[in-house]
Design an enzyme around this catalytic site. Structure first.
Site, mmCIF file in Angstrom:
data_model
loop_
_atom_site.group_PDB
_atom_site.id
_atom_site.type_symbol
_atom_site.label_atom_id
_atom_site.label_comp_id
_atom_site.label_asym_id
_atom_site.label_seq_id
_atom_site.Cartn_x
_atom_site.Cartn_y
_atom_site.Cartn_z
ATOM 1 N N HIS A 58 0.823 -1.221 0.000
ATOM 2 C CA HIS A 58 0.000 0.000 0.000
ATOM 3 C C HIS A 58 0.855 1.269 0.000
ATOM 4 O O HIS A 58 0.359 2.349 -0.297
ATOM 5 C CB HIS A 58 -1.036 -0.028 1.140
ATOM 6 C CG HIS A 58 -0.504 0.329 2.500
ATOM 7 N ND1 HIS A 58 -0.228 -0.607 3.456
ATOM 8 C CD2 HIS A 58 -0.205 1.506 3.057
ATOM 9 C CE1 HIS A 58 0.212 -0.020 4.555
ATOM 10 N NE2 HIS A 58 0.241 1.277 4.335
ATOM 11 N N ASP A 88 0.151 -7.545 1.518
ATOM 12 C CA ASP A 88 0.542 -6.142 1.596
ATOM 13 C C ASP A 88 2.068 -5.993 1.543
ATOM 14 O O ASP A 88 2.666 -5.284 2.342
ATOM 15 C CB ASP A 88 -0.027 -5.481 2.865
ATOM 16 C CG ASP A 88 -0.117 -3.958 2.710
ATOM 17 O OD1 ASP A 88 0.425 -3.430 1.719
ATOM 18 O OD2 ASP A 88 -0.719 -3.306 3.577
ATOM 19 N N SER A 163 4.397 2.556 7.922
ATOM 20 C CA SER A 163 4.138 1.422 7.049
ATOM 21 C C SER A 163 5.369 1.008 6.261
ATOM 22 O O SER A 163 6.058 1.853 5.715
ATOM 23 C CB SER A 163 3.033 1.767 6.058
ATOM 24 O OG SER A 163 1.810 1.766 6.706
#
Lengths: 206, 216
Positions: A58, A88, A163
């Site tokens: 992402h 992911d 992230s």
């Protein structure tokens, strides 16, 4: 007691220092940044002078002109080698060799209650560190009905920009890829053995 | 109630499942959600899922057209709760023949998620105010009508107290949050009980949710 505390603090700081060298800032041509980890390359057939970077899917999804910024502030254009939206995860490559890869631990030996640290760029702050404990491991069913993986839950503080950064154990080895924060207080990480398997599969295809 | 989770990322699916199960006090009358199916896309859901009451879906997996295709033939059978940080999502759900629906951000707490699941199961529309903003503007006419007719409409202050009750705060903390005395809080709470015909905090919150008075 004081000595123990001091040596513990020093040890943590050394561990963090080592991992920070393997951490990159990823720019995706849009607002915001993500983190990436310089990933070891065990495949002897791969050309030298290139470095692998692992991050969250992402972070780079819908991104254009991906750039990886190293610890010294130098930026390199990054190419997307492989992606796995289900986990992911995404694997990138830059044209620069001899960079320090992070140590990778086998996340299957991770236990609830273990001390973990998260390093990333929360809200854009470079290489910020937070600490916590593994609060739980949740089994998640993959699309392959025979395969399930354990997702790591911890109370490390994450924020946008964390992230793709590493969740590391007390030895400074990567046990997970920090992926999202859920419920306001649960840090969710994809285990490192899933990431390793993804990288291995990806490199076979190249 | 039977629930399916649809999200491309496996980590989100696992996390949502944990939050759905994270209960300290299930309460006597609550029908706890059972996750009976997980999928990464609506296509998989359509092909393989058993009948469910609630579809819990992440924004990346949802479009209006896809949703229309998965809806059961009998209208109002399925409730949909979308996990999203985007305002546009609410618009995709308006006017679909759903039993109930809602939009929650990823940061929502386990309590908020569970309350939202319960609410859409009861046939209500729920959501974080910021995510419903574009629609609330359109609905204002209707809600002002309802306020006049509703037998149990709360004052603004009572409403604020009810929101904090729903977050589980004790009177003392509600007093601090609203900068009023604990005594005044008690007064508002008993007035809320009277208007909602509730005898305790849990019941007041439950009735508040059922009447759509609590924003998550």
């Amino acid at each position: 007691m004081i000595e123990l505390t001091t040596s513990l603090a020093e040890a943590t700081s050394n561990v963090v220092r080592r991992v920070q060298r393997s951490l990159v800032v990823l720019h995706n041509g849009r607002q915001g940044v993500g983190a990436g980890i310089i990933w070891s390359n065990n495949n002897p057939n791969r050309p030298s002078g290139r470095t692998l970077i692992l991050t969250n899917y992402h972070v780079i999804a819908h991104g254009q002109r991906l750039r990886a910024e190293l610890e010294d502030g130098v930026e390199y254009p990054a190419r997307l080698l492989a992606q796995a939206p289900e986990f992911d995860l995404a694997l990138l490559e830059i044209d620069q060799g001899d960079l320090p890869a992070a140590l990778i631990a086998d996340s299957r030996s991770l236990r609830v209650g273990e001390l973990v640290l998260a390093i990333g760029h929360p809200w854009g702050q470079r290489s910020a560190v937070t600490a916590g404990l593994v609060s739980g491991l949740s089994t998640a069913q993959t699309r392959d009905p025979d395969q399930s993986i354990e997702i790591i839950r911890s109370d490390v503080r994450l924020a946008p920009g964390s992230s793709g950064g590493p969740l590391i154990n007390a030895n400074g080895a990567v046990v997970g890829i920090n992926t999202m924060i859920l419920g306001g207080d649960q840090g969710i990480a994809v285990p490192s053995h899933v990431a390793s398997a993804f990288v291995e599969r990806a490199l076979k295809g190249h | 109630m039977r629930l399916a989770i649809v999200a491309p990322a496996i980590a989100l699916r696992a996390g949502l499942r944990v939050m759905l199960n994270a209960t300290s006090d299930p309460g006597p009358q609550r029908d706890l959600p059972q996750v009976v199916f997980e999928a990464s896309s609506l296509n998989e859901f359509t092909a393989l899922a058993p009948p469910v009451d609630i579809l819990l879906i992440s924004a990346e997996a949802v479009t209006r057209t896809d949703l229309q295709q998965v809806l059961p033939e009998e209208p109002g059978r399925l409730a949909v709760l979308v996990i999203s940080d985007q305002k546009q999502v609410a618009r995709q759900l308006v006017g679909l023949p759903l039993h109930g629906w809602g939009v929650l951000p990823v940061e929502a707490s386990a309590e908020e998620l569970q309350a939202a699941v319960q609410a859409v199961y009861e046939g209500l529309i729920v959501g974080a105010p910021a995510l419903l903003e574009p629609m609330i503007a359109q609905m204002q006419d209707v809600s002002s009508l309802e306020k006049e007719q509703g037998p149990a409409s709360l004052t603004e202050r009572e409403n604020q107290v009810l929101q904090l009750l729903a977050r589980g705060l004790p009177n003392k903390q509600i007093a601090v949050q609203l900068s009023i005395s604990e005594h005044t809080v008690k007064f508002h709470v008993s007035s809320i009980y009277a208007k909602l015909q509730a005898t305790n905090r849990t019941e007041a919150v439950r009735k508040g949710i059922l009447n759509g008075m609590i924003s998550l």
